[in-house]
Design an enzyme around this catalytic site. Sequence first.
Site, PDB file in Angstrom:
ATOM      1  N   ASP A 124      -3.331  -2.334  -2.729  1.00 22.96           N
ATOM      2  CA  ASP A 124      -3.273  -1.043  -1.686  1.00 22.96           C
ATOM      3  C   ASP A 124      -2.784   0.598  -1.904  1.00 22.96           C
ATOM      4  O   ASP A 124      -1.377   0.151  -2.110  1.00 22.96           O
ATOM      5  CB  ASP A 124      -3.406  -1.853  -0.349  1.00 22.96           C
ATOM      6  N   ASP A 138     -11.560  -1.256   0.758  1.00 25.55           N
ATOM      7  CA  ASP A 138     -12.097  -1.682   2.555  1.00 25.55           C
ATOM      8  C   ASP A 138     -12.505  -0.518   2.720  1.00 25.55           C
ATOM      9  O   ASP A 138     -13.487  -0.780   3.427  1.00 25.55           O
ATOM     10  CB  ASP A 138     -10.376  -1.301   3.219  1.00 25.55           C
TER      11      ASP A 138
END
Length: 180
Positions: A124, A138
């Site tokens: 991330d 995402d």
Amino acid sequence: MTAEKTRPFAVACMVAAAAVLTDQFSKAIALTALADGRRVPIFGDAFGLQLAFNPGAVLGTGSGMTWVLTLVGVAAVAGLFVMAARARTVGWAAGLGLFLGGAVGNLIDRFMSPPGFAIGHVTDFLAYGDLFIGNLADIFLAAGAIAVAVMLMLRQRATSGTKVAPATPPTFGVPPEAKQ
């Protein structure tokens, strides 16, 4: 399969492939550019870039069960692939393609990233204030979910609309029985 049936599936596959490639490319850049752990502000404290590794799902939930998340991811990808193959319109195919691409992007991390096969942590790097850190996969998952929800609402609206009776010629005050 006829061309009519393969076109939506081809669209879903192309959208999914583009999403996966974009996601994995962005993660590779983040791994290199943000390796020192610093946070790069983009919009002040509201949004920035910061490298993080998520062993769990959304907001880190299930972090102790990474292998279960991998199994769920595999099942989700299989289900989305079947749904994409059955898509009848390009709109449905594009939405499912986004959803599929996001799921595959994070599943690649589960299989290929440390600490090991099928228990890897998702990379991330998109920091949303102090709320959470996510990635492009995402965003693709969320966009696919929104697209599918919109398609479902449009379909519901189309099938639940009130049917209007066909127009009849005006009678100009003459009772229907008198016209026969």
